[in-house]
Design a protein around this motif. Structure first.
Motif, PDB file in Angstrom:
ATOM      1  N   ARG A 101       0.954  -1.210   0.190  1.00 52.71           N
ATOM      2  CA  ARG A 101      -0.218  -0.131  -0.030  1.00 52.71           C
ATOM      3  C   ARG A 101       0.857   1.218  -0.056  1.00 52.71           C
ATOM      4  O   ARG A 101       0.550   2.217   0.804  1.00 52.71           O
ATOM      5  CB  ARG A 101      -0.847   0.014   1.415  1.00 52.71           C
ATOM      6  CG  ARG A 101      -1.857  -1.178   1.155  1.00 52.71           C
ATOM      7  CD  ARG A 101      -2.546  -1.011   2.427  1.00 52.71           C
ATOM      8  NE  ARG A 101      -3.892  -0.626   2.445  1.00 52.71           N
ATOM      9  CZ  ARG A 101      -4.763   0.054   3.331  1.00 52.71           C
ATOM     10  NH1 ARG A 101      -4.310  -0.237   4.640  1.00 52.71           N
ATOM     11  NH2 ARG A 101      -6.083   0.664   3.005  1.00 52.71           N
ATOM     12  N   HIS A 102       1.997   1.047  -0.639  1.00 50.95           N
ATOM     13  CA  HIS A 102       3.014   2.319  -0.740  1.00 50.95           C
ATOM     14  C   HIS A 102       2.197   3.568  -1.259  1.00 50.95           C
ATOM     15  O   HIS A 102       2.479   4.715  -0.480  1.00 50.95           O
ATOM     16  CB  HIS A 102       4.357   2.047  -1.386  1.00 50.95           C
ATOM     17  CG  HIS A 102       5.251   3.045  -1.101  1.00 50.95           C
ATOM     18  ND1 HIS A 102       5.444   3.891  -2.214  1.00 50.95           N
ATOM     19  CD2 HIS A 102       5.921   3.729  -0.194  1.00 50.95           C
ATOM     20  CE1 HIS A 102       6.473   4.902  -1.891  1.00 50.95           C
ATOM     21  NE2 HIS A 102       6.656   4.765  -0.617  1.00 50.95           N
ATOM     22  N   GLU A 103       1.785   3.562  -2.491  1.00 49.61           N
ATOM     23  CA  GLU A 103       1.120   4.762  -2.983  1.00 49.61           C
ATOM     24  C   GLU A 103       0.138   5.237  -2.052  1.00 49.61           C
ATOM     25  O   GLU A 103      -0.332   6.450  -1.957  1.00 49.61           O
ATOM     26  CB  GLU A 103       0.507   4.151  -4.458  1.00 49.61           C
ATOM     27  CG  GLU A 103       0.636   5.478  -5.180  1.00 49.61           C
ATOM     28  CD  GLU A 103      -0.526   5.649  -6.072  1.00 49.61           C
ATOM     29  OE1 GLU A 103      -0.741   4.432  -6.920  1.00 49.61           O
ATOM     30  OE2 GLU A 103      -1.112   6.555  -6.538  1.00 49.61           O
ATOM     31  N   PHE A 104      -0.932   4.301  -1.793  1.00 47.18           N
ATOM     32  CA  PHE A 104      -2.012   4.913  -0.826  1.00 47.18           C
ATOM     33  C   PHE A 104      -1.385   5.431   0.637  1.00 47.18           C
ATOM     34  O   PHE A 104      -1.719   6.606   0.875  1.00 47.18           O
ATOM     35  CB  PHE A 104      -2.915   3.487  -0.158  1.00 47.18           C
ATOM     36  CG  PHE A 104      -3.339   3.770   0.913  1.00 47.18           C
ATOM     37  CD1 PHE A 104      -4.799   4.168   0.873  1.00 47.18           C
ATOM     38  CD2 PHE A 104      -3.220   3.509   2.067  1.00 47.18           C
ATOM     39  CE1 PHE A 104      -5.472   4.509   1.933  1.00 47.18           C
ATOM     40  CE2 PHE A 104      -3.763   3.761   3.294  1.00 47.18           C
ATOM     41  CZ  PHE A 104      -5.070   4.323   3.191  1.00 47.18           C
ATOM     42  N   SER A 105      -0.052   4.865   0.825  1.00 42.74           N
ATOM     43  CA  SER A 105       0.452   5.450   2.294  1.00 42.74           C
ATOM     44  C   SER A 105       0.937   6.817   1.964  1.00 42.74           C
ATOM     45  O   SER A 105       0.931   7.832   2.974  1.00 42.74           O
ATOM     46  CB  SER A 105       1.434   4.627   3.102  1.00 42.74           C
ATOM     47  OG  SER A 105       0.995   3.287   3.088  1.00 42.74           O
ATOM     48  N   MET A 106       1.709   6.827   0.747  1.00 45.13           N
ATOM     49  CA  MET A 106       1.969   8.441   0.501  1.00 45.13           C
ATOM     50  C   MET A 106       1.048   9.434   0.526  1.00 45.13           C
ATOM     51  O   MET A 106       1.227  10.421   0.997  1.00 45.13           O
ATOM     52  CB  MET A 106       2.805   8.426  -0.881  1.00 45.13           C
ATOM     53  CG  MET A 106       4.362   7.774  -0.938  1.00 45.13           C
ATOM     54  SD  MET A 106       4.980   7.884  -2.582  1.00 45.13           S
ATOM     55  CE  MET A 106       6.134   9.315  -2.566  1.00 45.13           C
ATOM     56  N   VAL A 123       9.648   7.389  12.615  1.00 50.92           N
ATOM     57  CA  VAL A 123      10.668   7.956  11.577  1.00 50.92           C
ATOM     58  C   VAL A 123      10.961   7.127  10.365  1.00 50.92           C
ATOM     59  O   VAL A 123      10.983   7.581   9.135  1.00 50.92           O
ATOM     60  CB  VAL A 123      11.993   8.089  12.440  1.00 50.92           C
ATOM     61  CG1 VAL A 123      13.284   8.151  11.737  1.00 50.92           C
ATOM     62  CG2 VAL A 123      12.010   8.972  13.574  1.00 50.92           C
ATOM     63  N   ALA A 124      10.677   5.528  10.609  1.00 50.28           N
ATOM     64  CA  ALA A 124      10.917   4.955   9.248  1.00 50.28           C
ATOM     65  C   ALA A 124       9.777   5.056   8.474  1.00 50.28           C
ATOM     66  O   ALA A 124       9.992   5.201   7.492  1.00 50.28           O
ATOM     67  CB  ALA A 124      10.999   3.410   9.854  1.00 50.28           C
ATOM     68  N   PHE A 125       8.677   5.345   8.998  1.00 49.94           N
ATOM     69  CA  PHE A 125       7.464   5.612   8.343  1.00 49.94           C
ATOM     70  C   PHE A 125       7.509   7.020   7.223  1.00 49.94           C
ATOM     71  O   PHE A 125       7.368   6.907   6.334  1.00 49.94           O
ATOM     72  CB  PHE A 125       6.123   5.541   9.013  1.00 49.94           C
ATOM     73  CG  PHE A 125       4.902   5.449   8.045  1.00 49.94           C
ATOM     74  CD1 PHE A 125       4.579   4.544   7.470  1.00 49.94           C
ATOM     75  CD2 PHE A 125       4.343   6.962   7.998  1.00 49.94           C
ATOM     76  CE1 PHE A 125       3.179   4.503   6.595  1.00 49.94           C
ATOM     77  CE2 PHE A 125       2.970   7.026   7.241  1.00 49.94           C
ATOM     78  CZ  PHE A 125       2.411   5.831   6.640  1.00 49.94           C
ATOM     79  N   ALA A 126       8.008   7.690   8.024  1.00 52.74           N
ATOM     80  CA  ALA A 126       8.398   8.975   7.305  1.00 52.74           C
ATOM     81  C   ALA A 126       9.212   9.129   6.222  1.00 52.74           C
ATOM     82  O   ALA A 126       9.202   9.533   5.158  1.00 52.74           O
ATOM     83  CB  ALA A 126       8.826  10.426   8.586  1.00 52.74           C
ATOM     84  N   ARG A 127      10.461   7.991   6.486  1.00 52.97           N
ATOM     85  CA  ARG A 127      11.316   8.014   5.333  1.00 52.97           C
ATOM     86  C   ARG A 127      10.624   7.195   4.089  1.00 52.97           C
ATOM     87  O   ARG A 127      10.886   7.605   3.001  1.00 52.97           O
ATOM     88  CB  ARG A 127      12.668   7.238   6.132  1.00 52.97           C
ATOM     89  CG  ARG A 127      13.321   6.489   5.090  1.00 52.97           C
ATOM     90  CD  ARG A 127      14.546   7.187   5.034  1.00 52.97           C
ATOM     91  NE  ARG A 127      15.660   6.339   4.437  1.00 52.97           N
ATOM     92  CZ  ARG A 127      15.797   6.147   2.945  1.00 52.97           C
ATOM     93  NH1 ARG A 127      15.220   6.747   2.100  1.00 52.97           N
ATOM     94  NH2 ARG A 127      16.848   5.192   2.623  1.00 52.97           N
ATOM     95  N   TRP A 128       9.789   6.343   4.632  1.00 55.62           N
ATOM     96  CA  TRP A 128       9.256   5.337   3.581  1.00 55.62           C
ATOM     97  C   TRP A 128       8.257   5.903   2.757  1.00 55.62           C
ATOM     98  O   TRP A 128       8.327   5.682   1.621  1.00 55.62           O
ATOM     99  CB  TRP A 128       8.543   4.045   4.211  1.00 55.62           C
ATOM    100  CG  TRP A 128       8.249   2.950   3.396  1.00 55.62           C
ATOM    101  CD1 TRP A 128       9.007   2.220   2.700  1.00 55.62           C
ATOM    102  CD2 TRP A 128       7.009   2.509   3.299  1.00 55.62           C
ATOM    103  NE1 TRP A 128       8.137   1.144   2.133  1.00 55.62           N
ATOM    104  CE2 TRP A 128       6.995   1.618   2.592  1.00 55.62           C
ATOM    105  CE3 TRP A 128       5.644   3.088   3.746  1.00 55.62           C
ATOM    106  CZ2 TRP A 128       5.662   0.612   1.943  1.00 55.62           C
ATOM    107  CZ3 TRP A 128       4.486   2.228   3.456  1.00 55.62           C
ATOM    108  CH2 TRP A 128       4.414   1.148   2.591  1.00 55.62           C
TER     109      TRP A 128
END
Lengths: 185, 185
Positions: free
Chosen positions: A97-102, A156-161
């Motif tokens: 769900r990367h695009e969704f998450s962005m 922090v990892a999520f913000a980077r991702w």
């Protein structure tokens, strides 16, 4: 030509993101989302309590995952490593769900009330993790410190991702943030 | 016999705590607080936006203190140590309010909406600290990790400080929690 999709919930989530992006969160109603997704407003409210919930759909699953994976982590892991295993597993739920998450991150960042809800979600994740560590026999203050640290790493990892179109795997973002945390003097 | 007190704000805070303790937060109105403090409701609303604000009166001062002390900490301090100097100074603002802090914590713990407000206050403190570290030239992700870690230490130190009638000095609670954080493997 739109192909037939049986997945009404997925359609509503996609419709909501598009509308929140185009018009803004405040200017979008549940009725707008239902219309765009080709469902009735009643169907919308069978799936979501309100339009905000569309963005926090997976929160409970993530909390349960963090808890269960932390509890089940190998006994020899330190409290922090057990908690990091939990938050890594929660992050992996987002892998496809990367695009969704962005897009979701962009929408949340633009709305103070959504930011508050996001903070409360992270706090609930911290609470789940603390509870899981207690179940592993970890006492205070170590359980709270390790849980907060792991959720900070998640944050922090999520913000980077979500900051890049083609990011490293979520687990690698976690490993990188955890290494930076451990290097704090 | 009540002695004359010019400090209307202090009287309202004390009256509010007593009423929240006795009747519960939800069952107390701004009018009840004003009456008990011997002021008009209008005076109450000149000092506080609502009854909840009575409990979050010092939040902005604490945020500013964390920020300013972190920025001004000796240049040789690590990001985490600079942030810990900031949160220690914020904690010292509470030094002569221990009894107040204990009662306040009990009231907050009993009310989910107050707990949410408390979490948002801690998030604002994290944001102030991150900003202060950026001003010291600390880059991401270290600034966020150090700021979150310091505020976690504040949270844990505060919980310990309000758990006892005769606690160690706040700075000692911070030192203890910071040592436990650093010992996480």
């Amino acid at each position: 030509m739109a192909r037939w999709e049986p997945d009404a919930q997925g359609r509503m989530i996609r419709a909501a993101l598009e509308l929140f992006d185009e018009r803004g969160f405040d200017q979008t109603t549940a009725g707008d989302i239902a219309e765009k997704a080709g469902v009735t407003e009643r169907t919308f409210f069978r799936h979501f309590a309100d339009k905000r919930e569309v963005l926090f759909d997976g929160a409970h699953t993530m909390e349960h995952t963090v808890h269960d994976v932390t509890v089940a982590a190998p006994a020899e892991l330190s409290p922090l490593d057990a908690a990091l295993a939990g938050i890594t597993a929660a992050g992996e739920l987002l892998a496809d769900r990367h695009e969704f998450s962005m897009r979701r991150s962009r929408i949340v960042a633009a709305n103070p009330s959504l930011q508050e809800r996001e903070l409360l979600k992270l706090a609930a994740m911290t609470e789940s993790t603390t509870k899981a560590l207690h179940e592993r026999g970890v006492t205070e203050p170590v359980a709270s410190l390790a849980a907060h640290s792991a959720v900070t790493v998640f944050h922090v990892a999520f913000a980077r991702w979500v900051a890049e179109e083609e990011p490293p795997a979520f687990a690698d973002c976690v490993a990188e943030a955890a290494a930076a945390l451990r290097a704090l003097q």
